[in-house]
Design a protein around this motif. Structure first.
Motif, mmCIF file in Angstrom:
data_model
loop_
_atom_site.group_PDB
_atom_site.id
_atom_site.type_symbol
_atom_site.label_atom_id
_atom_site.label_comp_id
_atom_site.label_asym_id
_atom_site.label_seq_id
_atom_site.Cartn_x
_atom_site.Cartn_y
_atom_site.Cartn_z
ATOM 1 N N MET A 98 58.232 60.190 135.754
ATOM 2 C CA MET A 98 56.786 60.327 135.880
ATOM 3 C C MET A 98 56.417 61.564 136.699
ATOM 4 S SD MET A 98 54.465 59.078 134.398
ATOM 5 C CE MET A 98 54.654 57.538 133.603
ATOM 6 N N PHE A 101 56.444 64.435 134.403
ATOM 7 C CA PHE A 101 55.267 64.440 133.533
ATOM 8 C C PHE A 101 54.051 64.968 134.290
ATOM 9 C CE2 PHE A 101 51.414 62.699 131.727
ATOM 10 C CZ PHE A 101 51.554 63.093 130.405
ATOM 11 N N LYS A 102 53.867 64.433 135.500
ATOM 12 C CA LYS A 102 52.652 64.772 136.245
ATOM 13 C C LYS A 102 52.646 66.199 136.778
ATOM 14 C CE LYS A 102 50.305 60.740 137.858
ATOM 15 N NZ LYS A 102 50.036 59.844 138.967
ATOM 16 N N MET A 106 51.937 67.968 132.568
ATOM 17 C CA MET A 106 50.474 67.957 132.641
ATOM 18 C C MET A 106 49.864 69.302 133.044
ATOM 19 S SD MET A 106 49.212 64.263 134.005
ATOM 20 C CE MET A 106 47.869 64.858 134.987
ATOM 21 N N SER A 109 50.501 72.072 130.214
ATOM 22 C CA SER A 109 49.791 71.954 128.937
ATOM 23 C C SER A 109 48.298 72.191 129.159
ATOM 24 C CB SER A 109 50.076 70.616 128.257
ATOM 25 O OG SER A 109 49.414 69.579 128.891
ATOM 26 N N ALA A 110 47.767 71.748 130.306
ATOM 27 C CA ALA A 110 46.352 71.999 130.590
ATOM 28 C C ALA A 110 46.099 73.498 130.751
ATOM 29 C CB ALA A 110 45.928 71.250 131.849
ATOM 30 N N TYR B 40 60.070 63.637 127.302
ATOM 31 C CA TYR B 40 59.196 62.587 127.806
ATOM 32 C C TYR B 40 58.965 61.499 126.749
ATOM 33 C CZ TYR B 40 54.740 60.345 128.571
ATOM 34 O OH TYR B 40 53.763 59.409 128.671
ATOM 35 N N LEU B 44 59.850 56.728 126.213
ATOM 36 C CA LEU B 44 58.594 55.994 126.035
ATOM 37 C C LEU B 44 58.598 55.279 124.680
ATOM 38 C CD1 LEU B 44 55.610 55.619 127.207
ATOM 39 C CD2 LEU B 44 54.990 57.337 125.537
ATOM 40 N N LEU B 180 37.716 73.789 130.434
ATOM 41 C CA LEU B 180 39.154 73.617 130.649
ATOM 42 C C LEU B 180 39.642 74.530 131.766
ATOM 43 C CD1 LEU B 180 40.540 73.273 127.004
ATOM 44 C CD2 LEU B 180 39.655 71.528 128.532
ATOM 45 N N ASP C 71 45.681 64.488 125.287
ATOM 46 C CA ASP C 71 46.711 64.742 126.297
ATOM 47 C C ASP C 71 46.087 65.482 127.481
ATOM 48 O OD1 ASP C 71 46.269 67.223 125.332
ATOM 49 O OD2 ASP C 71 48.287 67.554 124.546
ATOM 50 N N ALA C 72 46.945 66.031 128.339
ATOM 51 C CA ALA C 72 46.421 66.640 129.563
ATOM 52 C C ALA C 72 45.576 67.882 129.296
ATOM 53 C CB ALA C 72 47.588 66.996 130.484
ATOM 54 N N THR C 74 42.990 68.506 127.541
ATOM 55 C CA THR C 74 41.530 68.369 127.543
ATOM 56 C C THR C 74 41.032 67.476 128.688
ATOM 57 O OG1 THR C 74 41.875 66.672 125.878
ATOM 58 C CG2 THR C 74 41.125 68.777 125.074
ATOM 59 N N MET C 75 41.927 67.239 129.642
ATOM 60 C CA MET C 75 41.559 66.364 130.765
ATOM 61 C C MET C 75 40.325 66.802 131.554
ATOM 62 S SD MET C 75 44.794 64.902 132.732
ATOM 63 C CE MET C 75 44.097 64.164 134.180
ATOM 64 N N PRO C 103 51.757 59.653 122.938
ATOM 65 C CA PRO C 103 52.674 59.428 124.059
ATOM 66 C C PRO C 103 52.156 60.076 125.350
ATOM 67 C CG PRO C 103 53.875 60.270 122.144
ATOM 68 C CD PRO C 103 52.427 60.286 121.782
ATOM 69 N N GLN C 104 51.603 61.277 125.209
ATOM 70 C CA GLN C 104 51.161 62.007 126.414
ATOM 71 C C GLN C 104 49.930 61.386 127.062
ATOM 72 O OE1 GLN C 104 52.086 63.480 123.669
ATOM 73 N NE2 GLN C 104 53.558 65.096 124.140
ATOM 74 N N ALA C 106 49.621 58.100 127.612
ATOM 75 C CA ALA C 106 49.953 56.855 128.315
ATOM 76 C C ALA C 106 49.800 56.963 129.842
ATOM 77 C CB ALA C 106 51.356 56.403 127.919
ATOM 78 N N PRO C 107 50.370 57.998 130.487
ATOM 79 C CA PRO C 107 50.184 58.058 131.939
ATOM 80 C C PRO C 107 48.743 58.382 132.336
ATOM 81 C CG PRO C 107 51.939 59.545 131.223
ATOM 82 C CD PRO C 107 51.233 59.086 130.003
ATOM 83 N N LEU C 108 48.004 59.037 131.435
ATOM 84 C CA LEU C 108 46.617 59.383 131.771
ATOM 85 C C LEU C 108 45.761 58.127 131.885
ATOM 86 C CD1 LEU C 108 45.999 62.483 129.468
ATOM 87 C CD2 LEU C 108 47.072 62.380 131.705
ATOM 88 N N TYR C 111 46.504 56.733 135.217
ATOM 89 C CA TYR C 111 45.922 57.641 136.208
ATOM 90 C C TYR C 111 44.410 57.380 136.328
ATOM 91 C CZ TYR C 111 45.371 62.209 138.544
ATOM 92 O OH TYR C 111 45.089 63.226 139.419
ATOM 93 N N ASN C 114 43.842 53.925 137.967
ATOM 94 C CA ASN C 114 44.139 53.961 139.403
ATOM 95 C C ASN C 114 43.097 54.748 140.187
ATOM 96 O OD1 ASN C 114 46.393 52.393 139.046
ATOM 97 N ND2 ASN C 114 47.772 54.149 138.809
ATOM 98 N N TYR C 133 50.593 52.264 125.195
ATOM 99 C CA TYR C 133 50.807 53.216 124.110
ATOM 100 C C TYR C 133 51.291 52.523 122.840
ATOM 101 C CZ TYR C 133 53.614 56.385 121.305
ATOM 102 O OH TYR C 133 54.176 57.048 120.257
#
Lengths: 207, 197, 339
Positions: A98, A101-102, A106, A109-110, B40, B44, B180, C71-72, C74-75, C103-104, C106-108, C111, C114, C133
Motif C-alpha cells: 500500500m 501505491f500511495k 498515485m 499517475s496524477a 499492484y 489485488l 489536475l 484512478d489517482a 483525476t483525484m 483496481p487503482q 480500490a485504495p482511493l 482513503y 477514512n 473492487y
C-alpha cells in the motif's frame, strides 16, 4: 473453424441476451445467472494478458541489451517487487504494497495527467487562433464558459454565469444531443454487426 | 516532512522535469510507474477475483463445473502465441455475447429517450433553438446528400451550434486540466512543504 | 520603428513554451499560498444531488451507492466530491455503499472513507459498507444483478465478509431501496449506469465527473436520466459549501444540521480563511436567523474551494494567452498582407 465457432458463440449468446432483455421468464433469468457465474470465473485471467505483454516488451529489451534497457529493468523489478510485496505482507493499510501505491503509483499517475495543464496553456497561446468566423464563435463560447465556472466571472458581471449556463443548456445541449443520437445509433449498428458476425476485429488476426 | 511525502514529492518532480526536456529522471519515473501499476493489480485481482470466483467454487464448494470457465479464462495466455492465438478467442467471445443486451438498451437511453425530450412543445425561444440545433446537426451528419444549396445552408446552421458546443467542451477541458495541476501543486505546497493551511 | 515593432510581434509569436509554463505555474502557486475568500455559487445540478441524498436522512430503507470509476490521475477533481458526499451521509445518517471497477480505485475508496469519517461515530457494516473492487469485466453483470438483489450480485464486501446478513443490508435489497447511484469518473462510464440501471430498473443516477466530460452530459440532465451532476472542481466546491451550511451546521436551534434553504444558500458564504462571520438571514416568513460560520474547518473539507481561487487566476491567464496569441497572429497576418 477457428473463426466460425467463436462467431457462432457470439451470435447465439447475443441473441439469447436480446431475448433476456425483453423476456423476464425463469429460464431467461437462469441463463443470465449461468452466464454471470462463468463470466466471473473467466475474468481474473485477463490480467495475465497485461503481464505477458509487458514482460514480452521489456524482457526482449533487457535480453537484447537494447538502448536504454536499464529502464526496462526498472519496470520489471518494480512489477515483481510490488506484486511480491502484496503476496508476502498483504494488502492492508500500512503494508509495503500500500505504501508503494500511495507514494509511488498515485503521485506519479496524477502528475502525468497534470502535465496536460501546461500543454493546454501553451496551446492557448500558440494554437487557438480565431482563423475563421466558426473558430471565433468557438473561442468566445469557451471563454464565457471558462469565466462562468470561476467565482471571478460573477464578480466581473453577474451576466457571465447566466450566459455560460444558457450556452450549456441550450446550444451546447442541442449539439450534444444530436451527437448522442448519432453515436447511439452507431453503437446499435456496431453491436448488430458484432452479433451478425460482420464486425470481427475483436477476434484478432490469423485464420 | 515524512519519508513517504519526500518520495512522493521527488517522483512528482521527476515527472514534472519532462516540461524542461526529456531526461533520465523522467524516464526512470515513467518506467517505475508502469511496473508498480501492473505489479499492484496482480495480488489485488488474485485476492478479490481469483479466490472468490475460481478457487473457492472449485476447491471449497466443489462446484466442478466452474473448471470449464476457468480453463476458458486460462486460454487468454495463448493470445500472443503464433500458432495457438485462436484459442484466446473463446474467453473473449464469451464476454462479447452481452452486446446483445446493449442493442435494445442503448437504443432506449441514447436514442429514444433523447428524441422524446427533443419533442417538447415549441413554446419558448430556448426550446425552439434546441429543436433547430438538434435537427440541423442530425442533417449535417447525413452524408448521403451533398451539402449544397438550401440544404447546405440548413446544415451550416448545425455547424454553428456544434461550434458553440465544442467551445463549451473546450472551456471545460481547460478547467479540468488546470484542476489536475492545482491538485499536484496543493500536494507539493501543502502536504509536502506544509505551506497551505 | 515599424521594423522593431514587428520583431517584437514575431518574438511574441515564437516565445519559448517554457516561459508559458512558468507563468501558469505561478498563477496557480500564488493564490494557493495567499488564500482569499470568494463566493461559491451553488448551481442546480449540484443542489439536486444534495437534496436527493438529504431526503434519505435517517431512513433505514434508503441508501446511496458511490461508484468510484477513476484512478489517482483525476483525484484533484473527484476526491473532494467524494469526501463531501460521504461527510453529508455521515452527518445526516444516510446509509452509504461504495464500489469500484478499477483496481487503482480500490485504495482511493478506503482513503475517501477514512478522510471523511474522522470525527464521526460510524461503523462499517452498519452506517456504511465498502463492497470493494470488482473486475471491469463484471461491471455489467453486477449493475444488472443489483437490480434484482444486491447481496446476491456482490456476495462479499471489500474484506471478504458475507454481506447478506449485515445490519446495513436490512431493508436494502435492490435499486428500489439503494435509490441513488453516484458514479465518479473521468470517462463515459456514467453511460453504463444510465443505459442499464436507469433504463431497466429506474434507478436514480447522478454523476460526479471531471470537467472534461461535463458538456457532453447535459442532454442526460435535461431528460432526467441524471438526477444531478457534480461538475469538476467547481462541483466539488459547491458540495463542500452545501455540507458546511446545512448538513454539518450546528447551533442551539439546529443541533443536527439544518434543512436545505435557497435563501440561506444565497446569502451565506463560508470563508476558507480562519474568519468567523455572522450572517443575518431573513427567511420567507420574515423571521431572522443568525448564522455563524465555522472558523476552524479542516483543510480536507475546503480543499476544492481553496483550489477554486487558483482556478480563477489560471482561467484568466489562459484567456490572456488566447487574446495575446491572437493579437500577435492578426498583427503578423496584417503585416504579411501589407508587405
Amino acid at each position: 473453424m477457428k473463426r466460425q465457432i467463436p462467431l457462432m458463440i457470439v451470435m447465439i449468446l447475443g441473441f439469447l441476451f436480446v431475448i433476456h432483455t425483453f423476456v423476464p421468464h425463469k429460464i431467461s433469468a437462469d441463463f443470465y445467472d449461468w452466464w454471470q457465474e462463468w463470466a466471473k470465473a473467466i475474468s481474473p485471467f485477463a490480467v495475465v494478458l497485461g503481464v505477458i505483454s509487458l514482460g514480452m516488451v521489456h524482457g526482449t529489451k533487457i535480453s537484447r541489451k537494447a538502448p536504454n534497457w536499464q529502464y526496462s529493468l526498472v519496470t520489471v523489478l518494480a512489477l515483481v517487487f510490488t506484486a511480491a510485496s502484496g503476496f508476502i505482507w498483504g494488502r492492508q493499510e500500512g503494508t509495503p504494497y500500500m505504501w508503494l501505491f500511495k507514494n509511488v503509483q498515485m503521485p506519479m499517475s496524477a502528475t502525468m495527467f497534470s502535465l496536460l495543464a501546461f500543454y493546454i496553456a501553451s496551446a492557448a497561446y500558440k494554437a487557438f487562433r480565431a482563423r475563421s468566423a466558426e473558430a471565433t464563435v468557438l473561442l468566445i463560447a469557451a471563454i464565457i464558459v471558462m469565466l462562468g465556472q470561476v467565482p471571478l466571472g460573477m464578480q466581473i458581471s453577474r451576466w457571465i454565469p447566466d450566459i455560460s449556463t444558457w450556452i450549456l443548456n441550450v446550444p451546447n445541449m442541442a449539439a450534444k444531443r444530436a451527437i448522442m443520437i448519432g453515436v447511439g445509433l452507431g453503437m446499435v449498428a456496431t453491436s448488430l454487426k458484432i452479433l451478425l458476425g460482420i464486425e470481427r476485429t475483436y477476434l484478432g488476426g490469423g485464420d | 516532512m515524512t519519508l513517504s511525502n519526500f518520495v512522493a514529492a521527488f517522483l512528482t518532480l521527476c515527472i514534472f522535469s519532462f516540461l524542461y526536456k526529456e531526461n533520465p529522471f523522467y524516464r526512470f519515473g515513467e518506467h517505475l510507474l508502469v511496473g508498480v501499476s501492473m505489479g499492484y493489480a496482480i495480488p489485488l485481482i488474485y485476492d478479490t477475483v481469483f479466490i472468490p470466483y475460481v478457487y473457492r467454487p472449485i476447491f471449497l464448494d466443489h462446484n466442478y463445473i466452474i473448471i470449464i470457465p476457468a480453463v476458458l479464462g486460462f486460454l487468454y495466455v495463448f493470445r500472443y502465441s503464433k500458432n495457438l492465438s485462436w484459442l484466446a478467442r473463446y474467453p473473449i467471445v464469451f464476454g462479447m455475447g452481452i452486446v446483445g443486451m446493449s442493442v435494445p438498451m442503448s437504443m432506449h437511453s441514447q436514442v429514444l429517450v433523447q428524441m422524446k425530450t427533443a419533442m417538447l412543445p415549441l413554446d419558448n425561444i430556448n426550446t425552439i433553438l434546441i429543436f433547430i440545433g438538434t435537427v440541423t446537426i442530425l442533417l449535417y451528419f447525413f452524408f448521403s446528400k451533398a451539402h449544397k444549396g438550401a440544404y447546405g445552408k440548413v446544415t451550416n446552421i448545425g455547424v454553428w451550434f456544434m461550434m458553440i458546443g465544442f467551445g463549451a467542451s473546450f472551456g471545460y477541458t481547460v478547467m479540468a486540466r488546470i484542476s489536475l495541476l492545482i491538485g499536484r501543486i496543493q500536494f507539493l505546497l501543502g502536504d509536502f512543504l506544509g505551506l497551505i493551511k | 520603428m515599424e521594423k522593431r515593432k514587428m520583431t517584437l510581434v514575431q518574438r511574441m509569436q515564437q516565445l519559448d513554451r517554457r516561459y508559458i509554463y512558468i507563468v501558469i505555474a505561478v498563477a496557480i502557486i500564488i493564490p494557493l499560498l495567499i488564500p482569499f475568500n470568494t463566493k461559491t455559487y451553488v448551481t442546480e445540478p449540484t443542489a439536486n444531488i444534495y437534496k436527493k441524498i438529504d431526503s434519505f436522512a435517517g431512513r433505514e430503507d434508503k441508501a446511496i451507492l458511490m461508484s468510484f470509476n477513476h484512478d489517482a490521475s483525476t483525484m484533484p477533481e473527484l476526491f473532494p466530491m467524494e469526501v463531501s458526499i460521504l461527510r453529508h451521509c455521515f452527518e445526516r445518517d444516510v446509509k452509504v455503499f461504495t464500489l469500484c471497477f478499477m483496481p487503482q480505485a480500490a485504495p482511493l475508496v478506503d482513503y475517501a472513507i477514512n478522510t471523511a469519517k474522522e470525527g464521526y461515530d460510524v461503523t462499517s457494516g452498519v452506517d456504511y459498507l465498502n463492497f470493494g473492487y470488482r473486475p471491469f469485466a463484471l461491471q455489467l453483470p453486477i449493475i444488472l444483478g443489483m437490480g434484482e438483489d444486491i447481496s446476491n450480485a456482490l456476495e462479499t464486501d471489500s474484506e471478504g465478509r458475507k454481506i447478506e446478513n449485515m445490519e446495513i443490508m436490512e431493508n436494502i435489497r435492490n435499486y428500489d431501496d439503494m435509490n441513488l447511484v453516484i458514479d465518479f469518473s473521468g470517462s463515459a462510464s456514467i453511460q453504463t449506469w444510465i443505459i442499464y440501471a436507469r433504463a431497466k430498473f429506474g434507478a436514480n443516477i447522478a454523476a460526479g465527473i471531471t470537467a472534461v466530460m461535463v458538456a457532453d452530459n447535459y442532454p442526460y440532465l435535461q431528460t432526467g436520466q441524471l438526477v444531478g451532476m457534480l461538475r469538476g472542481l467547481k462541483g466539488a466546491a459547491e458540495y463542500e459549501k452545501l455540507v458546511d451550511i446545512f448538513a454539518a451546521y450546528e447551533d442551539e436551534d439546529y443541533p443536527n444540521g439544518r434543512p436545505y434553504s435557497q435563501e440561506i444558500l444565497k446569502e451565506i458564504n463560508v470563508p476558507i480563511t480562519a474568519d468567523k462571520i455572522i450572517y443575518e438571514v431573513t427567511n420567507e416568513d420574515g423571521s431572522v436567523d443568525k448564522i455563524s460560520t465555522n472558523a476552524e474547518m479542516k483543510y480536507e473539507y475546503k480543499k476544492a474551494r481553496i483550489g477554486m481561487n487558483a482556478q480563477s487566476v489560471a482561467h484568466v491567464m489562459i484567456i490572456v494567452f488566447i487574446i495575446v496569441g491572437n493579437i500577435g497572429y492578426f498583427l503578423t497576418r496584417k503585416n504579411k498582407k501589407l508587405g
